[in-house]
Design a protein around this motif. Structure first.
Motif, PDB file in Angstrom:
ATOM      1  N   LEU A  45      34.876  49.236  32.018  1.00 38.41           N
ATOM      2  CA  LEU A  45      33.822  48.775  32.928  1.00 38.41           C
ATOM      3  C   LEU A  45      32.603  48.371  32.102  1.00 38.41           C
ATOM      4  O   LEU A  45      32.144  49.137  31.255  1.00 38.41           O
ATOM      5  CB  LEU A  45      33.468  49.926  33.872  1.00 38.41           C
ATOM      6  N   TYR A  46      32.130  47.162  32.282  1.00 35.66           N
ATOM      7  CA  TYR A  46      30.966  46.715  31.511  1.00 35.66           C
ATOM      8  C   TYR A  46      30.166  45.706  32.330  1.00 35.66           C
ATOM      9  O   TYR A  46      30.597  45.269  33.412  1.00 35.66           O
ATOM     10  CB  TYR A  46      31.403  46.122  30.167  1.00 35.66           C
ATOM     11  N   ARG A  47      29.000  45.362  31.805  1.00 36.59           N
ATOM     12  CA  ARG A  47      28.142  44.409  32.491  1.00 36.59           C
ATOM     13  C   ARG A  47      28.239  43.075  31.757  1.00 36.59           C
ATOM     14  O   ARG A  47      28.049  43.004  30.555  1.00 36.59           O
ATOM     15  CB  ARG A  47      26.698  44.928  32.511  1.00 36.59           C
ATOM     16  N   ASN A  48      28.539  42.006  32.495  1.00 35.23           N
ATOM     17  CA  ASN A  48      28.697  40.709  31.825  1.00 35.23           C
ATOM     18  C   ASN A  48      27.344  40.013  31.685  1.00 35.23           C
ATOM     19  O   ASN A  48      26.290  40.550  32.065  1.00 35.23           O
ATOM     20  CB  ASN A  48      29.715  39.821  32.570  1.00 35.23           C
ATOM     21  N   ASP A  49      27.370  38.809  31.115  1.00 33.82           N
ATOM     22  CA  ASP A  49      26.128  38.097  30.823  1.00 33.82           C
ATOM     23  C   ASP A  49      25.334  37.766  32.080  1.00 33.82           C
ATOM     24  O   ASP A  49      24.127  37.565  32.026  1.00 33.82           O
ATOM     25  CB  ASP A  49      26.426  36.805  30.051  1.00 33.82           C
ATOM     26  N   LYS A  80      39.228  39.008  31.098  1.00 32.05           N
ATOM     27  CA  LYS A  80      37.970  39.451  30.486  1.00 32.05           C
ATOM     28  C   LYS A  80      37.061  40.114  31.489  1.00 32.05           C
ATOM     29  O   LYS A  80      36.355  41.055  31.182  1.00 32.05           O
ATOM     30  CB  LYS A  80      37.249  38.250  29.857  1.00 32.05           C
ATOM     31  N   PHE A  81      37.092  39.608  32.732  1.00 32.04           N
ATOM     32  CA  PHE A  81      36.165  40.161  33.716  1.00 32.04           C
ATOM     33  C   PHE A  81      36.799  40.140  35.106  1.00 32.04           C
ATOM     34  O   PHE A  81      37.099  39.091  35.652  1.00 32.04           O
ATOM     35  CB  PHE A  81      34.871  39.350  33.733  1.00 32.04           C
ATOM     36  N   LEU A  82      37.015  41.320  35.635  1.00 33.48           N
ATOM     37  CA  LEU A  82      37.549  41.441  36.994  1.00 33.48           C
ATOM     38  C   LEU A  82      36.473  42.060  37.875  1.00 33.48           C
ATOM     39  O   LEU A  82      36.051  43.192  37.623  1.00 33.48           O
ATOM     40  CB  LEU A  82      38.793  42.344  36.998  1.00 33.48           C
ATOM     41  N   PRO A  83      36.018  41.337  38.904  1.00 35.95           N
ATOM     42  CA  PRO A  83      35.034  41.960  39.798  1.00 35.95           C
ATOM     43  C   PRO A  83      35.583  43.275  40.358  1.00 35.95           C
ATOM     44  O   PRO A  83      36.763  43.374  40.683  1.00 35.95           O
ATOM     45  CB  PRO A  83      34.865  40.915  40.911  1.00 35.95           C
ATOM     46  N   LYS A  84      34.718  44.267  40.460  1.00 37.78           N
ATOM     47  CA  LYS A  84      35.161  45.613  40.823  1.00 37.78           C
ATOM     48  C   LYS A  84      35.919  45.665  42.141  1.00 37.78           C
ATOM     49  O   LYS A  84      36.838  46.437  42.309  1.00 37.78           O
ATOM     50  CB  LYS A  84      33.941  46.544  40.900  1.00 37.78           C
ATOM     51  N   LYS A  85      35.517  44.793  43.066  1.00 45.88           N
ATOM     52  CA  LYS A  85      36.118  44.909  44.404  1.00 45.88           C
ATOM     53  C   LYS A  85      37.593  44.526  44.404  1.00 45.88           C
ATOM     54  O   LYS A  85      38.310  44.828  45.348  1.00 45.88           O
ATOM     55  CB  LYS A  85      35.338  44.063  45.415  1.00 45.88           C
ATOM     56  N   TYR A  86      38.051  43.864  43.333  1.00 46.45           N
ATOM     57  CA  TYR A  86      39.455  43.458  43.273  1.00 46.45           C
ATOM     58  C   TYR A  86      40.330  44.404  42.460  1.00 46.45           C
ATOM     59  O   TYR A  86      41.466  44.074  42.128  1.00 46.45           O
ATOM     60  CB  TYR A  86      39.555  42.049  42.686  1.00 46.45           C
ATOM     61  N   LEU A  87      39.789  45.558  42.130  1.00 44.23           N
ATOM     62  CA  LEU A  87      40.518  46.464  41.233  1.00 44.23           C
ATOM     63  C   LEU A  87      41.954  46.720  41.705  1.00 44.23           C
ATOM     64  O   LEU A  87      42.907  46.548  40.957  1.00 44.23           O
ATOM     65  CB  LEU A  87      39.746  47.798  41.136  1.00 44.23           C
ATOM     66  N   LEU A  88      42.122  47.143  42.948  1.00 44.22           N
ATOM     67  CA  LEU A  88      43.450  47.594  43.378  1.00 44.22           C
ATOM     68  C   LEU A  88      44.434  46.432  43.531  1.00 44.22           C
ATOM     69  O   LEU A  88      45.611  46.562  43.184  1.00 44.22           O
ATOM     70  CB  LEU A  88      43.354  48.400  44.679  1.00 44.22           C
ATOM     71  N   SER A  89      43.964  45.295  44.038  1.00 43.11           N
ATOM     72  CA  SER A  89      44.910  44.178  44.183  1.00 43.11           C
ATOM     73  C   SER A  89      45.343  43.664  42.822  1.00 43.11           C
ATOM     74  O   SER A  89      46.502  43.276  42.630  1.00 43.11           O
ATOM     75  CB  SER A  89      44.319  43.048  45.036  1.00 43.11           C
ATOM     76  N   GLY A 119      24.971  39.814  34.444  1.00 42.62           N
ATOM     77  CA  GLY A 119      24.424  41.069  34.954  1.00 42.62           C
ATOM     78  C   GLY A 119      25.309  41.754  35.987  1.00 42.62           C
ATOM     79  O   GLY A 119      24.922  42.762  36.571  1.00 42.62           O
ATOM     80  N   GLU A 120      26.521  41.218  36.203  1.00 42.07           N
ATOM     81  CA  GLU A 120      27.422  41.883  37.146  1.00 42.07           C
ATOM     82  C   GLU A 120      28.294  42.875  36.391  1.00 42.07           C
ATOM     83  O   GLU A 120      28.630  42.650  35.226  1.00 42.07           O
ATOM     84  CB  GLU A 120      28.370  40.867  37.794  1.00 42.07           C
ATOM     85  N   THR A 121      28.699  43.955  37.088  1.00 44.51           N
ATOM     86  CA  THR A 121      29.621  44.883  36.450  1.00 44.51           C
ATOM     87  C   THR A 121      31.038  44.605  36.934  1.00 44.51           C
ATOM     88  O   THR A 121      31.256  44.265  38.098  1.00 44.51           O
ATOM     89  CB  THR A 121      29.263  46.350  36.736  1.00 44.51           C
ATOM     90  N   GLY A 122      31.962  44.744  36.024  1.00 46.52           N
ATOM     91  CA  GLY A 122      33.373  44.525  36.351  1.00 46.52           C
ATOM     92  C   GLY A 122      34.226  45.080  35.230  1.00 46.52           C
ATOM     93  O   GLY A 122      33.713  45.710  34.299  1.00 46.52           O
ATOM     94  N   PHE A 123      35.526  44.830  35.330  1.00 46.90           N
ATOM     95  CA  PHE A 123      36.451  45.436  34.371  1.00 46.90           C
ATOM     96  C   PHE A 123      37.017  44.418  33.386  1.00 46.90           C
ATOM     97  O   PHE A 123      37.432  43.329  33.798  1.00 46.90           O
ATOM     98  CB  PHE A 123      37.643  46.061  35.102  1.00 46.90           C
ATOM     99  N   GLU A 124      37.043  44.803  32.130  1.00 45.24           N
ATOM    100  CA  GLU A 124      37.938  44.136  31.191  1.00 45.24           C
ATOM    101  C   GLU A 124      39.295  44.803  31.377  1.00 45.24           C
ATOM    102  O   GLU A 124      39.394  46.028  31.377  1.00 45.24           O
ATOM    103  CB  GLU A 124      37.449  44.344  29.743  1.00 45.24           C
ATOM    104  N   VAL A 125      40.342  43.978  31.583  1.00 46.01           N
ATOM    105  CA  VAL A 125      41.664  44.532  31.860  1.00 46.01           C
ATOM    106  C   VAL A 125      42.546  44.378  30.622  1.00 46.01           C
ATOM    107  O   VAL A 125      42.841  43.264  30.192  1.00 46.01           O
ATOM    108  CB  VAL A 125      42.323  43.830  33.068  1.00 46.01           C
ATOM    109  N   ILE A 126      42.920  45.519  30.062  1.00 44.65           N
ATOM    110  CA  ILE A 126      43.706  45.539  28.826  1.00 44.65           C
ATOM    111  C   ILE A 126      45.100  46.064  29.188  1.00 44.65           C
ATOM    112  O   ILE A 126      45.227  47.098  29.825  1.00 44.65           O
ATOM    113  CB  ILE A 126      43.046  46.478  27.792  1.00 44.65           C
TER     114      ILE A 126
END
Lengths: 551, 154
Positions: free
Chosen positions: A189-193, A219-228, A195-202
Motif C-alpha cells: 500500500l503506497y501513495r502515488n504521485d 503498479k497501482f490498484l485503487p483500494k476499492k478494487y482489492l477483492l475483485s 496523492g491517492e493510496t492504492g496497492f502495488e500488486v506483486i
C-alpha cells in the motif's frame, strides 16, 4: 482490533461443528485416514512424524491478551505445555490428540480464533507487518485490508481446491517486514504521485524448490478494487496453474512460464469482466472494518522519558535491550517492543504456557491489550509507553523473555525440521541452537549488527533459507545430514535470493562455517555496513574462500 | 454412483434418465451428427472463452472432477452461470464427495454424480453453513450485504 459480529461467530462455530462431525466419522471408522486427510487438512490438522499437529491462525499476527491467555491454556490443557510460533504469524501445537481437537477449536472459537485454512490448497492466513498501526513509517494501517481479504477468502467456494497453497501478504510501510516480494501475492500500500493510496500488486514470489522474487503485475490498484482484482488473479491461477506436478503447481511457476507481462494481461482481461460485479465491498462495509482498527487513544506524552534515561544509565543490560528490542512508535512517548522467542540455545519460536500468560498480562497492562506475532517467529508489544519500558523489561526478564537479540545473529528462523516434520531431510533446530550458543555473547552480537540466518530442514524452505543473509539448507546425503550454505539473500524491500556458496557441510562443520563467514565480515566491513551490504559490495569470493580454505 | 439433484436448497436422489452425451470436441467437429445430443461434456482443461458455440441447446452440461483436489471445474461452473448465462443443469462428475458439495452448489452445480458413501446424508453438507462471506453463482446474499441490510433496518 477486529471483533466478530454474529455472522463471523456463526461461521466459526459452524466450522467447528462440521469438523467435530468429520472427526467423529474418522474415529468411528466410517472415514479412513485417506478420506479424512483432505478434511483435516482444510482445518490445519497435519499428521507429523510422531503425532498430529494443529496449526491455529493468528490473522495478520494480531492478538489480544485474552486470546494469548487462551493459547497458553490450550497448550497446558491439551498439549505438552508449549506452542510454537511459525513464519506465517500462526501458532502450532505439536502433540494434540485427535479426539481433543474439536474441543480445542471450541475453546479457540470462544475467543474469536480458529484454524480455518491454515493448511490445504487454499488461500491461507493473510500476513502483515507486525508494526502495523504502531509505526510512523506506514501510510495507513494495512490490517483492515487483511481482514477484508480474510473474510473474502474464508470458505471461498471457487478457490478451496487450488493447484497448491496460496499465501498473501500486505504491507503499508517502506521497510518491508512482511516479505511481500516472496509471497504468491504481495500487496504494498503506497501513495502515488497524484496523492491517492492504492496497492502495488506483486505476484509469483515464493521460496521452496524453485525460489522466485515476485513480479509487479500492476503498479497501482485503487483500494476499492482489492477483492475483485484478487478474484481475477485467483481465477486465472485456478484454471491455468499446473496440476500435473505438485512441485510446479505454485502460481510462481505459472507467472514465470507465461512471463509476467502475459500473466498480467490474462489477469487484466479477467478483471475487466468482473470488476463491477459486486465482488468489491461497498463503502459502508469498508468503513465498518476500518473502524475496528482506528488508532487507540494514545496518551499525550513527551517524546523523551526521564525515567527511561535514568534506568538506562543505571542498568546496562536494560539499555542494551532497549537498543536491540525496541523500535520507534508513531505516538510521542511510546515505543514498539519486540519479545525475542530466540533465547540463547533455545528452540526458535517456542513459548511455554507460563510465558504466554506472562505476555498476556504484560500486554493487558502495558500495551493497550495488543500483541503481535512476527514472521521471524518473535512477538511484539506494539504500544508501550516509554516510561513503562523498565517495568515491561523486568516482567519479561522474569519470564525468560528478555533476550536482547532482535535482528542479530542468534535471532534465527528455523523450520521444525527432522525433529518434528515428516518431509524434512535434516534437523534444523539443533543447528540453530548451536549457532546461537556459539555467538552467545550479546556484546559481540550487538557489535555485529543485523545478520539474518535462516535454516530449512529440506528443499521446501519453510525456514526461508533462500532469503537469509546466511541461509542453511539441510539435505540428506546417503542417510547423513548435510547442510548447504547460501549467501546474500534478503526477504525485505531489497529482496534477493541467496547464492549457493559451494559443497555441503557436515553437521559438525556448519557452525564453524557461520563463524568463518562472520569473520570475513568483521574484518572487511566499512562504516556501518550490515553483513549483507559487505557481501554485496565484495561479492561471494572472499566468503567462499574463508568457507572452503584448506583446513 | 448415485445421481443427486439440487432443488430449492435440498439434495434429492434423482432417477438416472438416459442422457445423449457428446463431448465438446466431437460436437464441434460435427454438430449435425450430434443433433440429438442433450448433454455436453466439457473437460476441465477447456477454456470456456474458446468454446464459442451455443450451449443453451443442451439441457445438461457435465463438468469433471478427475480428483476432488482438482478444482478447475469450480471456476468453469461459475463462468457458465455468471458469464455465459447458462441456466440448464450443471452436473459434477468424477470424484464428487460429501464435503465438496457445498462448494460445488455455491459455484452453480445443481446435479451431482455422487461417488462417496452415504449419499442419503449428503444433503446435510448443504446445511452446515448458514451464511457466505462472498458472492458466487448461487443466490446466497454475502454477509456484507446482510450487514448493510441490518444497519438499514435499524
Amino acid at each position: 482490533m477486529y471483533r466478530y459480529d454474529e455472522f463471523d461467530a456463526t461461521m466459526v462455530a459452524e466450522r467447528v461443528a462440521q469438523f467435530r462431525g468429520q472427526v467423529a466419522r474418522r474415529l468411528s471408522g466410517e472415514l479412513t485416514e485417506d478420506q479424512f486427510k483432505p478434511l483435516r487438512l482444510m482445518n490445519g490438522l497435519y499428521l507429523q512424524l510422531h503425532a498430529y499437529m494443529l496449526r491455529v491462525a493468528v490473522p495478520y499476527g494480531t492478538m489480544s491478551s485474552k486470546q494469548m491467555r487462551r493459547l497458553g491454556e490450550v497448550a497446558r490443557k491439551y498439549d505438552r505445555g508449549y506452542g510454537h510460533f511459525t513464519t506465517r504469524q500462526n501458532i502450532q501445537y505439536n502433540w494434540p490428540a485427535l479426539v481433543d481437537v474439536p474441543d480445542i477449536l471450541d475453546d479457540l472459537a470462544d475467543v474469536e480464533m480458529h484454524a480455518i485454512q491454515t493448511s490445504g490448497n487454499c488461500i491461507r492466513n493473510v500476513t502483515s507487518d507486525q508494526y502495523a498501526g504502531a509505526t510512523a513509517e506506514e501510510i495507513e494501517d494495512p490490517r483492515p485490508y487483511c481482514e477484508m481479504i480474510r473474510q473474502w477468502s474464508t470458505f471461498h467456494p471457487e478457490f478451496s481446491f487450488l493447484p497448491r497453497k496460496f499465501k498473501i501478504a500486505v504491507t503499508a510501510a517502506e521497510h518491508d517486514r512482511a516479505a511481500v516480494k516472496v509471497h504468491d501475492i504481495g500487496l504494498r500500500l503506497y501513495r502515488n504521485d497524484e496523492g491517492e493510496t492504492g496497492f502495488e500488486v506483486i505476484v509469483g514470489g515464493g521460496l521452496g524448490r524453485t525460489p522466485y522474487v515476485g513480479h509487479t503485475i500492476r503498479k497501482f490498484l485503487p483500494k476499492k478494487y482489492l477483492l475483485s482484482y484478487l478474484e481475477a488473479i485467483l481465477r486465472v491461477y485456478n484454471l491455468e496453474g499446473r496440476r500435473d506436478n505438485m512441485y510446479k503447481a505454485r502460481i510462481k511457476i505459472l507467472v514465470n512460464s507465461e512471463g509476467a507481462e502475459k500473466f498480467a494481461e490474462m489477469v487484466e482481461d479477467e478483471w475487466a469482466q468482473i470488476k463491477d460485479k459486486d465482488i468489491d465491498l461497498p463503502r459502508e462495509e469498508i468503513a465498518r472494518i476500518n473502524d475496528y482498527f482506528a488508532a487507540p487513544a494514545f496518551e499525550k506524552l513527551s517524546e523523551e522519558s526521564a525515567a527511561l534515561e535514568e534506568k538506562k544509565a543505571a542498568d546496562k543490560d536494560f539499555a542494551r535491550w532497549v537498543r536491540a528490542n525496541t523500535a520507534a512508535h508513531k505516538a510521542p512517548g511510546y515505543a514498539i517492543v519486540n519479545i525475542s522467542l530466540k533465547p540463547i540455545g533455545g528452540i526458535p519460536g517456542d513459548i511455554s504456557d507460563v510465558q504466554m500468560e506472562a505476555v498476556a498480562d504484560i500486554a493487558e497492562k502495558y500495551s493497550l491489550d495488543e500483541i503481535r506475532a512476527t514472521h521471524e517467529q518473535n512477538l511484539v508489544l506494539p504500544h508501550v509507553k516509554k516510561e513503562d519500558l523498565y517495568t515491561v523489561y523486568s516482567a519479561l526478564k522474569d519470564a525468560d523473555l528478555a533476550t536482547a537479540n532482535i535482528g542479530m545473529v542468534s535471532d534465527i528462523i528455523a523450520c521444525p525440521g527432522l525433529d518434528y516434520c515428516s518431509l524434512a531431510n535434516a534437523r534444523s533446530i539443533p543447528i540453530a541452537q548451536r549457532i546461537s550458543e556459539r555467538f552467545a555473547d550479546l556484546d559481540s552480537q550487538e557489535e555485529l549488527g543485523e545478520i539474518k540466518i535462516k535454516i530449512s530442514g529440506c528443499i521446501n524452505a519453510c525456514g526461508h533459507h533462500h532469503v537469509g543473509h546466511i541461509g542453511i539448507l539441510g539435505v540428506d546425503k546417503k542417510g547423513e545430514e548435510f547442510y548447504q550454505v547460501t549467501l546474500g539473500g534478503s526477504g525485505a524491500e531489497d529482496a534477493a535470493l541467496g547464492e549457493i556458496a559451494g559443497r555441503g557441510l557436515s553437521s559438525d562443520q556448519v557452525v564453524d562455517a557461520v563463524e568463518k563467514l562472520v569473520g570475513v565480515y568483521r574484518e572487511r566491513r566499512q562504516d556501518n555496513e550490515r553483513f549483507l551490504d559487505t557481501y554485496r559490495r565484495l561479492g561471494a569470493e572472499p566468503f567462499k574462500e574463508a568457507l572452503y580454505e584448506a583446513a | 454412483m448415485k445421481l443427486l439433484k439440487l432443488s430449492r436448497g435440498r439434495l434429492l436422489p434423482a432417477l438416472e434418465e438416459p442422457l445423449a452425451e457428446v463431448s465438446l470436441d466431437a460436437w464441434r467437429d460435427n454438430p449435425q451428427e450430434h443433433a440429438e445430443a442433450t448433454a455436453l461434456t466439457i473437460s476441465n482443461d477447456t477454456s470456456l472463452a474458446d468454446v464459442k458455440c451455443d450451449l443453451h441447446g443442451f439441457s445438461v452440461i457435465i463438468l469433471d472432477f478427475p480428483a476432488f483436489k482438482d478444482g478447475r471445474a469450480y471456476s468453469q461452473a461459475r463462468l457458465l452461470r455468471e458469464r455465459y448465462g447458462y441456466t440448464g443443469e450443471i452436473r459434477a462428475r468424477g470424484d464428487v464427495l460429501r464435503d465438496q458439495i457445498f462448494f460445488m452448489a455455491r459455484c452453480g452445480f445443481n446435479g451431482f454424480e455422487f461417488s462417496g458413501p452415504n449419499a442419503d446424508e449428503a444433503s446435510a453438507a448443504l446445511e452446515e453453513f448458514s451464511f457466505a462471506y462472498q458472492p458466487a453463482a448461487d443466490d446466497a446474499s454475502p454477509i456484507w450485504r446482510k450487514r448493510l441490510d441490518r444497519a438499514a433496518a435499524a
